[in-house]
Design a protein around this motif. Structure first.
Motif, PDB file in Angstrom:
ATOM      1  N   LEU A  81       9.403  -1.174 101.590  1.00  0.00           N
ATOM      2  CA  LEU A  81       9.034  -2.528 101.985  1.00  0.00           C
ATOM      3  C   LEU A  81       8.913  -3.423 100.752  1.00  0.00           C
ATOM      4  N   TYR A  83       8.116  -7.233  99.453  1.00  0.00           N
ATOM      5  CA  TYR A  83       7.514  -8.494  99.899  1.00  0.00           C
ATOM      6  C   TYR A  83       7.447  -9.429  98.707  1.00  0.00           C
ATOM      7  N   TRP A  84       8.043 -10.589  98.867  1.00  0.00           N
ATOM      8  CA  TRP A  84       8.083 -11.586  97.804  1.00  0.00           C
ATOM      9  C   TRP A  84       7.388 -12.854  98.286  1.00  0.00           C
ATOM     10  N   PRO A  85       6.054 -12.922  98.109  1.00  0.00           N
ATOM     11  CA  PRO A  85       5.299 -14.026  98.711  1.00  0.00           C
ATOM     12  C   PRO A  85       5.715 -15.404  98.207  1.00  0.00           C
ATOM     13  N   ARG A  89       9.696 -13.968 101.612  1.00  0.00           N
ATOM     14  CA  ARG A  89      10.712 -13.032 102.128  1.00  0.00           C
ATOM     15  C   ARG A  89      10.181 -11.598 102.141  1.00  0.00           C
ATOM     16  N   GLN A  90      10.618 -10.861 103.120  1.00  0.00           N
ATOM     17  CA  GLN A  90      10.274  -9.435 103.232  1.00  0.00           C
ATOM     18  C   GLN A  90      11.541  -8.677 103.629  1.00  0.00           C
ATOM     19  N   HIS A  92      12.405  -4.792 105.115  1.00  0.00           N
ATOM     20  CA  HIS A  92      11.870  -3.507 105.588  1.00  0.00           C
ATOM     21  C   HIS A  92      13.049  -2.562 105.825  1.00  0.00           C
ATOM     22  N   TRP A 169      13.450 -10.570 106.633  1.00  0.00           N
ATOM     23  CA  TRP A 169      12.470 -11.514 107.219  1.00  0.00           C
ATOM     24  C   TRP A 169      12.395 -12.718 106.302  1.00  0.00           C
ATOM     25  N   HIS A 177       9.672 -17.786 112.000  1.00  0.00           N
ATOM     26  CA  HIS A 177      10.359 -17.041 110.945  1.00  0.00           C
ATOM     27  C   HIS A 177      11.629 -16.400 111.500  1.00  0.00           C
ATOM     28  N   ARG A 179      14.213 -13.263 111.645  1.00  0.00           N
ATOM     29  CA  ARG A 179      14.296 -11.812 111.391  1.00  0.00           C
ATOM     30  C   ARG A 179      15.659 -11.314 111.833  1.00  0.00           C
TER      31      ARG A 179
END
Ligand code: FMN
Length: 196
Positions: A81, A83-85, A89-90, A92, A169, A177, A179
């Motif tokens: 996973l 996650y780039w806050p 963006r995420q 998975h 995401w 959002h 997906r």
């Protein structure tokens, strides 16, 4: 902005998203949560660093005596996973992990900074210790005395994850959002857009 559904290969999207995260100065964009199936079939997680994106696999490195390596040996199913806050963006990924060939391990070990190589030599990652100071002293001693970079230890290696599914995401300010899920199908990948 939505995720481009005309891209039929998740690795092309992965590669582009990683490049965009680097370009946007996301801190440590290669850091990724690796989830394994632990003892008693319970989840087990830690952060690792993506070392290489191959054509059809993601590669990270690890000492091979560790919990994560033991868990992968017992059960190949893993999740990754990202996650780039700062850019919302995420990614998975679920897939199967396997231990890579020795040549790749030695190549990636040789690319590590000297202090990281030495850390691998002085620390049996995950084993209980009485005192951390002794490790610091040993690390500093070796850093001062080594004439040439150390060789890749036989029980240190590279682990390859071949995805069966990749979900991108993309955050949106209105909370709608986007997906996009890629699932491996007989010929290529099947794409499904998911509600946020
Ligand atoms: C940002 C970050 C990157 C890390 N990268 C790695 C890595 O690439 N490989 C690794 O074995 N451990 C890495 N670690 C340490 C692991 O998170 C973990 O503590 C260690 O591998 C032991 O995990 P295990 O006991 O589940 O095997 C990293 C930790 C952080 C916070």
């Amino acid at each position: 902005m939505d995720i481009d559904q005309n891209q039929h290969e998740p690795f092309a999207v992965l590669d582009r998203w990683l490049a965009e995260a680097r370009a946007a100065d996301v801190p440590e964009p290669e850091s990724v949560a690796l989830v394994t199936v632990g003892e008693g079939r319970r989840p087990s997680a830690r952060t690792v660093a993506l070392k290489r994106l191959e054509d059809q696999a993601l590669v990270f490195t690890s000492a091979l005596w560790t919990r994560k390596a033991r868990e992968i040996e017992a059960n190949r199913h893993v999740a990754l996973l990202f996650y780039w806050p700062t850019i919302g963006r995420q990614i998975h990924i679920t897939g199967q992990a396997s231990f890579a060939e020795r040549e790749l391990a030695t190549e990636l070990f040789s690319q590590r900074e000297l202090s990281h190589q030495v850390q691998t030599l002085v620390s049996r990652q995950g084993e209980p210790i009485a005192d951390i100071q002794a490790l610091r002293v040993r690390h500093a001693q070796l850093m001062g005395s080594l004439q040439t970079p150390p060789e890749c230890p036989p029980d240190w290696g590279a682990i390859r994850v071949v995805p069966g599914a990749v979900e991108f995401w993309l955050g949106a300010p209105d909370r709608i959002h986007d997906r996009l899920l890629y699932r491996r199908a007989d010929a290529g990948w099947q794409l499904t857009r998911l509600s946020p």
